[in-house]
Design an enzyme around this catalytic site. Structure first.
Site, mmCIF file in Angstrom:
data_model
loop_
_atom_site.group_PDB
_atom_site.id
_atom_site.type_symbol
_atom_site.label_atom_id
_atom_site.label_comp_id
_atom_site.label_asym_id
_atom_site.label_seq_id
_atom_site.Cartn_x
_atom_site.Cartn_y
_atom_site.Cartn_z
ATOM 1 N N ASN A 157 -6.430 -1.585 -3.177
ATOM 2 C CA ASN A 157 -5.278 -2.232 -3.807
ATOM 3 C C ASN A 157 -5.669 -2.792 -5.171
ATOM 4 O OD1 ASN A 157 -2.726 -3.385 -4.019
ATOM 5 N ND2 ASN A 157 -3.379 -5.289 -3.063
ATOM 6 N N ASP A 166 10.379 3.520 5.895
ATOM 7 C CA ASP A 166 10.157 2.152 6.385
ATOM 8 C C ASP A 166 11.239 1.862 7.411
ATOM 9 O OD1 ASP A 166 9.649 -0.795 6.506
ATOM 10 O OD2 ASP A 166 8.407 -0.377 4.758
ATOM 11 N N LYS A 220 0.665 0.156 15.278
ATOM 12 C CA LYS A 220 0.143 1.423 14.744
ATOM 13 C C LYS A 220 0.060 2.484 15.850
ATOM 14 C CE LYS A 220 -2.406 -0.380 10.725
ATOM 15 N NZ LYS A 220 -1.609 0.100 9.592
ATOM 16 N N GLU A 231 -0.618 -4.203 9.483
ATOM 17 C CA GLU A 231 -1.898 -4.108 10.212
ATOM 18 C C GLU A 231 -1.767 -4.762 11.594
ATOM 19 O OE1 GLU A 231 -4.327 -2.358 9.267
ATOM 20 O OE2 GLU A 231 -6.207 -3.108 10.048
ATOM 21 N N HIS A 258 -8.639 5.088 3.412
ATOM 22 C CA HIS A 258 -8.603 3.679 3.039
ATOM 23 C C HIS A 258 -8.440 3.563 1.526
ATOM 24 C CE1 HIS A 258 -10.465 -0.483 2.693
ATOM 25 N NE2 HIS A 258 -9.347 -0.626 3.343
ATOM 26 N N MET A 290 0.824 -1.208 0.000
ATOM 27 C CA MET A 290 0.000 0.000 0.000
ATOM 28 C C MET A 290 0.861 1.262 0.000
ATOM 29 S SD MET A 290 -2.833 -1.363 -0.349
ATOM 30 C CE MET A 290 -3.978 0.000 -0.258
ATOM 31 N N SER A 322 -7.168 -1.240 7.593
ATOM 32 C CA SER A 322 -8.352 -1.863 6.987
ATOM 33 C C SER A 322 -9.376 -2.240 8.044
ATOM 34 C CB SER A 322 -8.001 -3.147 6.245
ATOM 35 O OG SER A 322 -6.692 -3.236 5.867
HETATM 36 N N1 NAD Z 1 -2.850 -4.880 0.938
HETATM 37 C C1 NAD Z 1 -4.112 -4.472 0.797
HETATM 38 O O1 NAD Z 1 -4.879 -4.941 -0.075
HETATM 39 C C2 NAD Z 1 -4.653 -3.382 1.683
HETATM 40 C C3 NAD Z 1 -5.784 -2.665 1.281
HETATM 41 C C4 NAD Z 1 -6.247 -1.602 2.094
HETATM 42 C C5 NAD Z 1 -5.579 -1.301 3.267
HETATM 43 N N2 NAD Z 1 -4.493 -2.057 3.656
HETATM 44 C C6 NAD Z 1 -3.824 -1.686 4.896
HETATM 45 O O2 NAD Z 1 -2.633 -0.980 4.570
HETATM 46 C C7 NAD Z 1 -1.657 -1.195 5.584
HETATM 47 C C8 NAD Z 1 -0.387 -1.718 4.947
HETATM 48 O O3 NAD Z 1 -0.667 -2.933 4.288
HETATM 49 P P1 NAD Z 1 0.296 -3.548 3.185
HETATM 50 O O4 NAD Z 1 -0.497 -4.562 2.457
HETATM 51 O O5 NAD Z 1 0.982 -2.432 2.439
HETATM 52 O O6 NAD Z 1 1.388 -4.276 4.102
HETATM 53 P P2 NAD Z 1 2.888 -4.677 3.736
HETATM 54 O O7 NAD Z 1 3.235 -5.795 4.649
HETATM 55 O O8 NAD Z 1 3.023 -4.889 2.271
HETATM 56 O O9 NAD Z 1 3.728 -3.373 4.107
HETATM 57 C C9 NAD Z 1 3.837 -2.905 5.422
HETATM 58 C C10 NAD Z 1 5.163 -2.207 5.548
HETATM 59 O O10 NAD Z 1 5.198 -1.537 6.813
HETATM 60 C C11 NAD Z 1 6.531 -1.567 7.257
HETATM 61 N N3 NAD Z 1 6.639 -1.236 8.667
HETATM 62 C C12 NAD Z 1 6.386 -2.047 9.750
HETATM 63 N N4 NAD Z 1 6.633 -1.376 10.895
HETATM 64 C C13 NAD Z 1 7.034 -0.118 10.544
HETATM 65 C C14 NAD Z 1 7.434 1.024 11.267
HETATM 66 N N5 NAD Z 1 7.503 1.021 12.607
HETATM 67 N N6 NAD Z 1 7.792 2.150 10.582
HETATM 68 C C15 NAD Z 1 7.754 2.162 9.240
HETATM 69 N N7 NAD Z 1 7.391 1.103 8.481
HETATM 70 C C16 NAD Z 1 7.035 -0.028 9.128
HETATM 71 C C17 NAD Z 1 6.984 -2.981 6.914
HETATM 72 O O11 NAD Z 1 8.399 -3.089 6.928
HETATM 73 C C18 NAD Z 1 6.375 -3.147 5.507
HETATM 74 O O12 NAD Z 1 7.277 -2.747 4.496
HETATM 75 C C19 NAD Z 1 -2.296 -2.144 6.599
HETATM 76 O O13 NAD Z 1 -2.864 -1.391 7.633
HETATM 77 C C20 NAD Z 1 -3.371 -2.831 5.765
HETATM 78 O O14 NAD Z 1 -4.433 -3.316 6.566
HETATM 79 C C21 NAD Z 1 -4.006 -3.052 2.885
#
Ligand code: NAD
Length: 173
Positions: free
Chosen positions: A145, A35, A99, A94, A142, A16, A121
């Site tokens: 993806n 990150d 968070k 997540e 929100h 995301m 999410s």
């Molecule tokens: N993937 C989807 O389809 C989708 C859709 C809508 C919302 N979301 C939400 O978006 C958010 C991210 O999801 P994603 O799919 O990108 O996850 P992901 O696992 O692909 O990426 C998460 C990233 O966060 C980083 N991270 C962890 N702790 C951290 C910190 N303290 N500081 C900075 N970075 C940190 C991780 O290293 C990782 O690169 C979640 O809350 C998820 O619920 C995801």
């Protein structure tokens, strides 16, 4: 007074985070994507590059537009680099505790007027905003993806999200 958003900070360079970075940069907005590890940042930036290459192949983007977009994305591992952003979007893993920790850290670091958003999410925006000093300047964004293809974001107001915060985020590029 409305906030003009010219720089967006993003926490997390994963699926995301890098999608949001791409959408912002293609729209001409500066991005600071943070990150925990430089490898994750590099991977996120490379993903954006590959995604833009696919758009070039489909004649939806020129090579110059790709370079211009990539030039707007600054990646790193220091939260300090987020200080110039008018809006910081948390898109980390997540996990509620994680968070909350990130949001408290951001709240202590960012200027009081900076808007904080979460891409969660499943977690309540009111709950995520509560431990910060700015529940009025906190909102759920929100994204869907894959972000660059969906071009859709649902705004979720917390109990205390102000109209000004909602309007600033809604009218951003
Ligand atoms: N993937 C989807 O389809 C989708 C859709 C809508 C919302 N979301 C939400 O978006 C958010 C991210 O999801 P994603 O799919 O990108 O996850 P992901 O696992 O692909 O990426 C998460 C990233 O966060 C980083 N991270 C962890 N702790 C951290 C910190 N303290 N500081 C900075 N970075 C940190 C991780 O290293 C990782 O690169 C979640 O809350 C998820 O619920 C995801």
């Amino acid at each position: 007074m409305s906030t003009e958003i010219t720089t967006v900070g993003i926490i997390g360079a994963g699926t995301m985070g890098n999608g949001i970075a791409q959408a912002c940069a293609v729209a001409g907005v500066r991005v600071v994507m943070v990150d925990i590890a430089q490898a994750a940042v590099d991977k996120g930036v490379a993903t954006v590059g590959a995604s833009l290459d696919r758009l070039i192949k489909k004649d939806k983007l020129t090579a110059a537009q790709k370079e211009a977009a990539l030039a707007l994305i600054q990646g790193g591992t220091s939260y300090d680099d987020l200080k110039g952003a008018q809006l910081v979007i948390e898109a980390a893993t997540e996990n509620h505790e994680l968070k909350l920790r990130i949001l408290k850290q951001l709240d202590g670091l960012l200027a009081p007027e900076t808007i904080i958003a979460s891409n969660t999410s499943s977690i309540s925006i009111t709950q995520l905003a509560a431990p910060t000093s700015r529940p009025d300047r906190f909102i759920g964004m929100h994204f869907f993806n894959p972000v660059p293809m969906m071009a859709l974001v649902e705004l979720i107001r917390g109990y205390l999200t102000s109209d000004a915060t909602h309007d600033a985020v809604r009218s951003s590029p």
